[in-house]
Design an enzyme around this catalytic site. Structure first.
Site, PDB file in Angstrom:
ATOM      1  N   ASP A 109       2.489 -10.254 -15.497  1.00 30.01           N
ATOM      2  CA  ASP A 109       2.415 -11.502 -16.239  1.00 30.01           C
ATOM      3  C   ASP A 109       1.267 -11.382 -17.248  1.00 30.01           C
ATOM      4  OD1 ASP A 109       2.861 -14.268 -16.828  1.00 30.01           O
ATOM      5  OD2 ASP A 109       1.082 -14.727 -15.634  1.00 30.01           O
TER       6      ASP A 109
ATOM      7  N   CYS B 229      -0.987   2.645  23.632  1.00 27.71           N
ATOM      8  CA  CYS B 229      -0.301   3.721  22.913  1.00 27.71           C
ATOM      9  C   CYS B 229       1.194   3.456  22.844  1.00 27.71           C
ATOM     10  CB  CYS B 229      -0.562   5.075  23.565  1.00 27.71           C
ATOM     11  SG  CYS B 229       0.334   5.316  25.094  1.00 27.71           S
TER      12      CYS B 229
END
Length: 848
Positions: A532, A129
């Site tokens: 593109d 944690c």
């Protein structure tokens, strides 16, 4: 005369020198130029010394040495980085003014670029944690030169330290980690150490102790109720005259000891460092409850906190298993066919590149390779997310982890087990969580302030009412303890990394590789997307779109004539003509005496007569001497539609015209519409093609803006303009391309997305997000997935804080209890974790 690398050329780009085995003559030089040139930005970036077998590559920094080696391998030669110190160094640093290099370098975070940042990775056992990460920063940071030298992968339990292994005090680092109550060891991929086994044993012991704590707490409650006057008296022991019976105290005490076995050492360290964390908060709350005789409260708080820690470990384990599931896609054993024809099962990791493996029907493919013999269909869903099988035949590439269909295949391997496309995906998904999302960073900063603030509030609740208002000390001390329990930020801290990892793993299952949590949130903010054209909006493969036969000839006759001239050509336009001829069932007989007319077309002889095929300009030239009808109007119409004109004829007439175009992807128009529906305001097409062709594609797909006839630097400038426009509104800009050629523009955008990255290491490495299949519909899904991730993170944070605020109010009003507060916190942790794990199965909606 061998070509030498000019010193000025080295000053303009990174120069990597390779030893190429098999480089003996100009034929090999031409093959290497064709294979490596497009990857590094043109043949002019290559120079060769055939006498020394050397190739120098002046490439931009986003091209990895591995990609170059693979391109060389495709020619049948083998390349390795030059290591002779008496020659020019293999790498020279790029100056700061080199165009696009620095931005591309910033976008690339992978371990094997031509230039790499060195780091050492430790496996940290017991790191589950954010509090443990904070403790590690405090202990290890001063040893390695500051916290900025550290990076943490909470999900995989790894700590990265920036610096060379031979210069880092590894022993001191391990001792510093040990002071936090955790253990560390140098991490090795796939290795199982004694420390790892010990950590698994510790987790099992902790689970048993947590279970025992719960059973003993329940036993204590039962004894208390039986000996002390019922359940009500047991729950409120300090308020009863008899107190807690001794047998019940013994059960409660054992329950507490079992629960705090792994918490107390961390709490003591936190107290010594004067850095309060949730472990210290819990120990203080438990000690306080014992001090006022609330044994039941102390036992239940201890048990629920231990349960919360177990829940954290479970949730991270669940996320780890989601990533580990990718590793199980590829079989560990390959069936190798020896030169004598015998087949032997060999561990996949021991199969050499170039070996022949046999994959039976229905089996998974163990390694990347090229089909040598056999035909089948391969299900590539494990990598691309697409369930429609792909037909394969000799010469086709296949990938590890994909599933063979009904035909047996013999495959020649092209990559080792650790270098397959799947292996790279596994590594990237596994390390992606260390590049933390903004939400994770915010939660961590908030928790640093929140926990001390609540401790101060608890102290105020304990002192102010008795000292200022003359209230009794004991009830306010109890309420202060409840506030300490509420201060535990478990649900808040654990929910965000679990959500991020679930989102990353869920995206990988859909064939969308996201290179870190930091890139996971950006799609939700996209307002402009530049694409593109070739290979992104279009298929990237020219095809015949129209046949115009002349002089009473049929389409089949026109194709037969054209295909005869193109039969032995490898040009993309020639392949388009031959593909169309096959579709029409034309029997292709190669023409005789075929010669190329430089820059114009080809000539040859068919059936004893001269034949020609060529461009629009060649048509004009030939039509002057041929008794041909006027075809100018047809040629103008085809060219005006943005298509390439191929004219075919003989010495007497023009046989016809063939219109060739790069076909628009069938889903492109729907995807552009879906992007607009997802909140993208502007879709822009960037292309180096001519404007007429670009305008036609734009009309077919519905893009908002077209920028045509662009050089690579012009694409970067176009992205710069979009970024300048949309950053003012706090929005993001993405660039989508089909690989390394668009890398400078991808690097400059807020998000670089590579299309069809399966099998393309350069595309996987360069982009922030890689769409593993040629499926544009993944793009709207990515935006929705990002928005869903942010929504779940906000839900979890909001819910966790709401629970805290509710119990804070109940505590001050005197309605909350210790065990109720910790039970609510554990329940909140479970709910936010389950909510985050929903992203593992965030399926793609059907595009209609």
């Amino acid at each position: 005369m061998p070509a030498q690398v000019d010193r000025d050329q080295q000053d303009q780009a990174q120069v990597s020198r390779f030893k190429v085995k098999g480089l003996d003559c100009q034929n090999e030089v031409r093959a290497l130029k064709a294979a490596v040139g497009p990857l590094v930005g043109g043949e002019e970036r290559l120079s060769f010394d055939t006498k020394a077998g050397r190739m120098d590559v002046a490439s931009q920094s986003f091209v990895s040495s591995e990609s170059i080696r693979e391109a060389v391998a495709s020619t049948g030669m083998v390349a390795e980085l030059w290591s002779d110190d008496s020659h020019t160094p293999a790498i020279s640093q790029t100056p700061a003014n080199t165009p696009c290099t620095s931005c591309a370098s910033d976008a690339l975070t992978l371990p094997e670029r031509v230039v790499v940042s060195e780091q050492v990775v430790f496996k940290v056992h017991g790191m589950d944690c954010g509090d443990e990460v904070a403790a590690l920063k405090r202990e290890v940071g001063p040893i390695v030169g500051g916290e900025d030298k550290l990076a943490f992968d909470l999900v995989n339990g790894r700590m990265s330290v920036l610096g060379r292994a031979d210069r880092l005090p590894a022993e001191q680092i391990e001792k510093a980690v040990l002071r936090t109550g955790m253990t560390a060891e140098l991490w090795q991929e796939g290795a199982t150490s004694d420390a790892t086994i010990a950590e698994e044993r510790r987790r099992r012991t902790q689970t048993l102790l947590t279970t025992a704590s719960g059973i003993l707490a329940a036993a204590g409650l039962g004894l208390h109720a039986a000996l002390g006057g019922g359940i009500a008296a047991a729950i409120g022991a300090s308020e009863t005259t008899g107190g807690t019976p001794l047998p019940a105290i013994a059960a409660y005490a054992l329950s507490i000891l079992c629960a705090v076995r792994y918490v107390a050492p961390k709490a003591i360290l936190s107290a010594r460092r004067l850095r309060p964390d949730m472990n210290l908060l819990m120990v203080v709350a438990v000690a306080g409850a014992i001090g006022i005789g609330e044994w039941f409260e102390a036992a239940t708080v201890s048990f629920f906190f231990a349960l919360a820690l177990a829940l954290e470990a479970w949730s991270l384990g669940r996320a780890r298993r989601a990533v580990a599931a990718l590793m199980e896609l590829a079989p560990t054993v390959a069936r190798v066919r020896r030169s004598d024809g015998n087949e032997t099962e060999v561990p996949a990791g021991q199969v050499e590149v170039g070996a022949h493996i046999v994959v039976r029907p229905g089996d998974k493919i163990p390694l990347d390779g090229r089909v040598f013999a056999g035909e089948s269909e391969v299900n590539q869903a494990p990598i691309t997310g697409e369930s429609v099988p792909v037909p394969v035949e000799p010469g086709k590439e296949v990938f590890a982890g994909t599933i063979n269909g009904e035909g047996a295949l013999e495959i020649q391997t092209t990559k080792a087990a650790q270098d397959t496309t799947l292996a790279r995906i596994i590594r990237m998904v596994g390390t992606a969580q260390s590049r933390r999302a903004p939400s994770e960073q915010w939660v961590e900063r908030f928790a640093r302030i929140y926990t001390p603030a609540v401790m101060v509030l608890a102290l105020a609740v304990f002192l102010v009412p008795p000292l200022v208002f003359g209230e009794a000390w004991e009830p306010w001390f109890y309420r202060a303890l409840v506030l300490l329990v509420i201060a535990c930020p478990c649900a808040l801290v654990i929910s965000t990394p679990v959500t991020i990892v679930a989102a990353l793993a869920g995206a990988a299952k859909q064939g969308v590789l996201i290179k870190g949590g930091v890139h996971l949130e950006t799609p939700a903010k996209l307002k402009a997307i530049a694409m593109d054209k070739t290979g992104t909006l279009t298929e990237g493969r020219p095809k015949v779109v129209e046949l115009v036969p002349l002089g009473n000839r049929t389409e089949a006759q026109l194709l037969e004539f054209a295909a005869a001239l193109e039969a032995r050509s490898e040009h993309p336009l020639a392949r388009a003509v031959l593909d169309e001829a096959r579709k029409h069932g034309v029997n292709v007989v190669p023409a005789d005496s075929v010669q190329a007319v430089r820059g114009k077309g080809v000539i040859g002889r068919i059936g004893g007569r001269e034949a020609w095929l060529g461009s629009r300009s060649y048509l004009e030239e030939r039509a002057k001497t041929a008794a041909a009808p006027d075809v100018s109007l047809s040629a103008d119409r085809i060219a005006g539609a943005g298509r390439t004109v191929v004219a075919v004829g003989d010495q007497n007439s023009v046989w016809g015209l063939i219109a060739i175009a790069d076909a628009v992807r069938p889903e492109a128009k729907l995807v552009v519409a879906a992007l607009h529906a997802a909140g993208v305001e502007r879709v822009v097409m960037l292309t180096g093609d001519n404007r007429a062709t670009a305008e036609v594609i734009a009309r077919e797909t519905g893009v908002d803006e077209v920028m045509a006839e662009l050089l690579p630097e012009d694409k970067v400038a176009a992205i710069e303009r979009l970024v300048g426009q949309f950053h003012k509104a706090g929005s993001a800009v993405a660039m989508i391309g089909d690989g390394v050629n668009d890398a400078p523009a991808m690097a400059r955008a807020d998000l670089g997305i590579a299309m069809g990255a399966i099998g393309s290491d350069a595309a996987i490495e360069t982009a922030d997000v890689a769409l593993m299949s040629d499926d544009l519909s993944k793009l709207p899904w990515l935006i929705q997935h990002s928005k869903a991730t942010l929504a779940i993170i906000r839900q979890n944070i909001g819910f966790s804080l709401a629970v805290k605020l509710l119990f804070t109010g109940l505590t001050v009003a005197g309605f909350a209890s210790l065990w109720g507060a910790i039970a609510a916190d554990v329940g909140a942790s479970l709910l936010v974790v389950l909510n985050g794990l929903r992203l593992l199965t965030h399926d793609q909606p059907q595009t209609s």
